[in-house]
Each structure stands twice: as structure tokens, then as C-alpha cells.
Scaffold this motif. Structure first.
Motif, PDB file in Angstrom:
ATOM      1  N   THR A  59       0.639  -0.810  -0.472  1.00 44.41           N
ATOM      2  CA  THR A  59      -0.127   0.168  -0.469  1.00 44.41           C
ATOM      3  C   THR A  59       0.754   1.011   0.092  1.00 44.41           C
ATOM      4  O   THR A  59       2.266   1.459   0.625  1.00 44.41           O
ATOM      5  CB  THR A  59      -0.697  -0.250   1.482  1.00 44.41           C
ATOM      6  OG1 THR A  59      -1.395  -1.173   1.314  1.00 44.41           O
ATOM      7  CG2 THR A  59      -1.658   1.414   1.382  1.00 44.41           C
ATOM      8  N   GLU A  69      -7.035   9.397 -10.039  1.00 45.53           N
ATOM      9  CA  GLU A  69      -7.662   8.198  -9.953  1.00 45.53           C
ATOM     10  C   GLU A  69      -6.087   7.378  -9.512  1.00 45.53           C
ATOM     11  O   GLU A  69      -5.639   7.587 -11.087  1.00 45.53           O
ATOM     12  CB  GLU A  69      -8.370   7.074 -10.238  1.00 45.53           C
ATOM     13  CG  GLU A  69      -9.633   5.695  -9.640  1.00 45.53           C
ATOM     14  CD  GLU A  69     -10.139   5.461 -10.227  1.00 45.53           C
ATOM     15  OE1 GLU A  69     -10.289   3.874 -11.095  1.00 45.53           O
ATOM     16  OE2 GLU A  69     -11.528   5.825  -9.755  1.00 45.53           O
ATOM     17  N   GLY A  70      -5.860   7.360  -8.735  1.00 45.70           N
ATOM     18  CA  GLY A  70      -4.234   5.811  -8.521  1.00 45.70           C
ATOM     19  C   GLY A  70      -4.833   4.438  -8.495  1.00 45.70           C
ATOM     20  O   GLY A  70      -6.070   4.004  -8.172  1.00 45.70           O
ATOM     21  N   ARG A  71      -3.579   4.104  -9.796  1.00 42.22           N
ATOM     22  CA  ARG A  71      -4.026   2.290  -9.887  1.00 42.22           C
ATOM     23  C   ARG A  71      -2.461   1.759  -9.739  1.00 42.22           C
ATOM     24  O   ARG A  71      -1.750   2.683  -9.440  1.00 42.22           O
ATOM     25  CB  ARG A  71      -4.975   2.072 -11.155  1.00 42.22           C
ATOM     26  CG  ARG A  71      -4.500   0.634 -11.360  1.00 42.22           C
ATOM     27  CD  ARG A  71      -5.674  -0.227 -12.010  1.00 42.22           C
ATOM     28  NE  ARG A  71      -5.039  -1.092 -12.586  1.00 42.22           N
ATOM     29  CZ  ARG A  71      -5.287  -1.682 -13.957  1.00 42.22           C
ATOM     30  NH1 ARG A  71      -5.406  -1.574 -14.444  1.00 42.22           N
ATOM     31  NH2 ARG A  71      -5.169  -3.637 -12.944  1.00 42.22           N
ATOM     32  N   LEU A  85       2.739   2.933 -10.124  1.00 41.58           N
ATOM     33  CA  LEU A  85       1.248   3.675  -9.861  1.00 41.58           C
ATOM     34  C   LEU A  85       0.950   4.499 -10.850  1.00 41.58           C
ATOM     35  O   LEU A  85       1.623   5.273 -12.127  1.00 41.58           O
ATOM     36  CB  LEU A  85       2.201   4.873  -8.745  1.00 41.58           C
ATOM     37  CG  LEU A  85       1.531   6.230  -8.750  1.00 41.58           C
ATOM     38  CD1 LEU A  85      -0.131   4.926  -7.474  1.00 41.58           C
ATOM     39  CD2 LEU A  85       1.284   7.019  -7.412  1.00 41.58           C
ATOM     40  N   GLU A 104      -5.046   9.216  -1.448  1.00 48.02           N
ATOM     41  CA  GLU A 104      -5.562   8.540  -1.713  1.00 48.02           C
ATOM     42  C   GLU A 104      -4.535   6.846  -1.524  1.00 48.02           C
ATOM     43  O   GLU A 104      -3.789   7.392  -1.885  1.00 48.02           O
ATOM     44  CB  GLU A 104      -6.049   9.134  -3.530  1.00 48.02           C
ATOM     45  CG  GLU A 104      -6.851   6.940  -3.801  1.00 48.02           C
ATOM     46  CD  GLU A 104      -7.460   7.012  -4.665  1.00 48.02           C
ATOM     47  OE1 GLU A 104      -7.324   6.269  -5.647  1.00 48.02           O
ATOM     48  OE2 GLU A 104      -8.217   8.218  -5.167  1.00 48.02           O
ATOM     49  N   VAL A 106      -3.647   3.419  -1.779  1.00 47.03           N
ATOM     50  CA  VAL A 106      -3.652   2.698  -3.638  1.00 47.03           C
ATOM     51  C   VAL A 106      -3.136   1.043  -2.923  1.00 47.03           C
ATOM     52  O   VAL A 106      -2.011   1.751  -2.404  1.00 47.03           O
ATOM     53  CB  VAL A 106      -3.081   2.827  -5.195  1.00 47.03           C
ATOM     54  CG1 VAL A 106      -4.113   4.320  -5.378  1.00 47.03           C
ATOM     55  CG2 VAL A 106      -2.263   3.786  -4.705  1.00 47.03           C
ATOM     56  N   SER A 107      -3.795  -0.105  -2.817  1.00 51.05           N
ATOM     57  CA  SER A 107      -2.795  -0.971  -2.523  1.00 51.05           C
ATOM     58  C   SER A 107      -3.067  -1.878  -4.491  1.00 51.05           C
ATOM     59  O   SER A 107      -3.644  -2.434  -5.152  1.00 51.05           O
ATOM     60  CB  SER A 107      -4.182  -1.751  -1.903  1.00 51.05           C
ATOM     61  OG  SER A 107      -3.800  -1.056  -0.533  1.00 51.05           O
TER      62      SER A 107
END
Length: 135
Positions: A59, A69-71, A85, A104, A106-107
Motif C-alpha cells: 500500500t 484515481e490512482g492504481r 503507479l 488516496e 492504493v494497494s
């Protein structure tokens, strides 16, 4: 004594309209049409990634704004895990995204525990520091 020239109404309207479009990010959509989906951009990761107690969940925290939005994705080898990322803008046609910035989480959950493998940032090629935290 002569007066300074006054701005022409048409030129002023064009300039103001252009600034308004630039400010809300609609210029590219207006030129390309509403069906355009922006490509994700890749960013460098934070210097530390947190590893869950299960040894598999990675994470990190990323600053995103508006409709972003992050991924977090990863490539796995026997000796390392390369993390990437990406940030995607999810703006619906006819809407305006807020100009706020928020953090935010992200994992990414690996199929097997990280173990002694190194974490590598795909954007920079640097080794990422790992800190163990609760999942």
C-alpha cells in the motif's frame, strides 16, 4: 490628448472563453470530442511502501485531485517486484471536476508473500523502502 484603445468585444469574448476552457480542462475534450478517454499517466511512488502483516499487500499513498484515481500494478520476478503507479482522470462529459487535492491509498495484493524480494519503482528504477504495517 488621445484616449487609449478599448478592447474589442469579440476579442475579449474569445480570450475569456479560452481561459475558461483552459481552467476546467475542457479544451482537449472540445477539440477531440466527448468520447476521448485520457490515457493514464505514470508517476513515481512515495519513498516508502507499506507491507501488510500478511506479507502480500503493498500500500502507498498518492496525491490526486478532482476526478483523478490512482492504481497500483506490479510485475513479479524471483528477486524483485516492480511497482507502477498510474493516475487516470475520470471526467464525465459535461461535468466539472473539483480542484481539490486529497491523499488516496492504493494497494496491490501479491499472489505470494514478498519475502526477500526487492521493491522497484517502475517510473524511476529506484529501490523502494518497505515498512511493515497492519493490513
Amino acid at each position: 490628448m488621445s484616449r487609449p484603445p478599448r478592447p474589442r468585444p469579440v476579442l475579449s469574448a474569445v480570450l475569456i472563453g479560452g481561459l475558461a476552457l483552459a481552467g476546467c480542462g475542457k479544451a482537449s475534450q472540445a477539440a477531440a470530442g466527448p468520447s476521448l478517454v485520457p490515457a493514464p499517466t505514470t508517476r513515481a511512488l512515495a519513498p516508502t511502501v507499506y507491507l501488510g502483516r500478511n506479507g502480500r499487500t503493498l500500500t502507498t499513498v498518492v496525491p490526486v485531485g478532482g476526478c483523478q484515481e490512482g492504481r497500483l500494478t506490479g510485475g513479479v520476478s524471483g528477486t524483485s517486484v516492480t511497482l507502477s503507479l498510474s493516475i487516470t482522470k475520470r471526467e464525465k462529459p459535461g461535468t466539472v471536476c473539483a480542484a481539490d487535492i486529497r491523499s488516496e491509498r492504493v494497494s496491490l495484493t501479491l499472489r505470494s508473500p514478498l519475502g526477500g524480494r526487492k521493491l522497484i519503482d517502475a517510473a524511476t528504477g529506484r529501490t523502494i523502502r518497505i515498512e511493515v504495517r497492519a493490513a
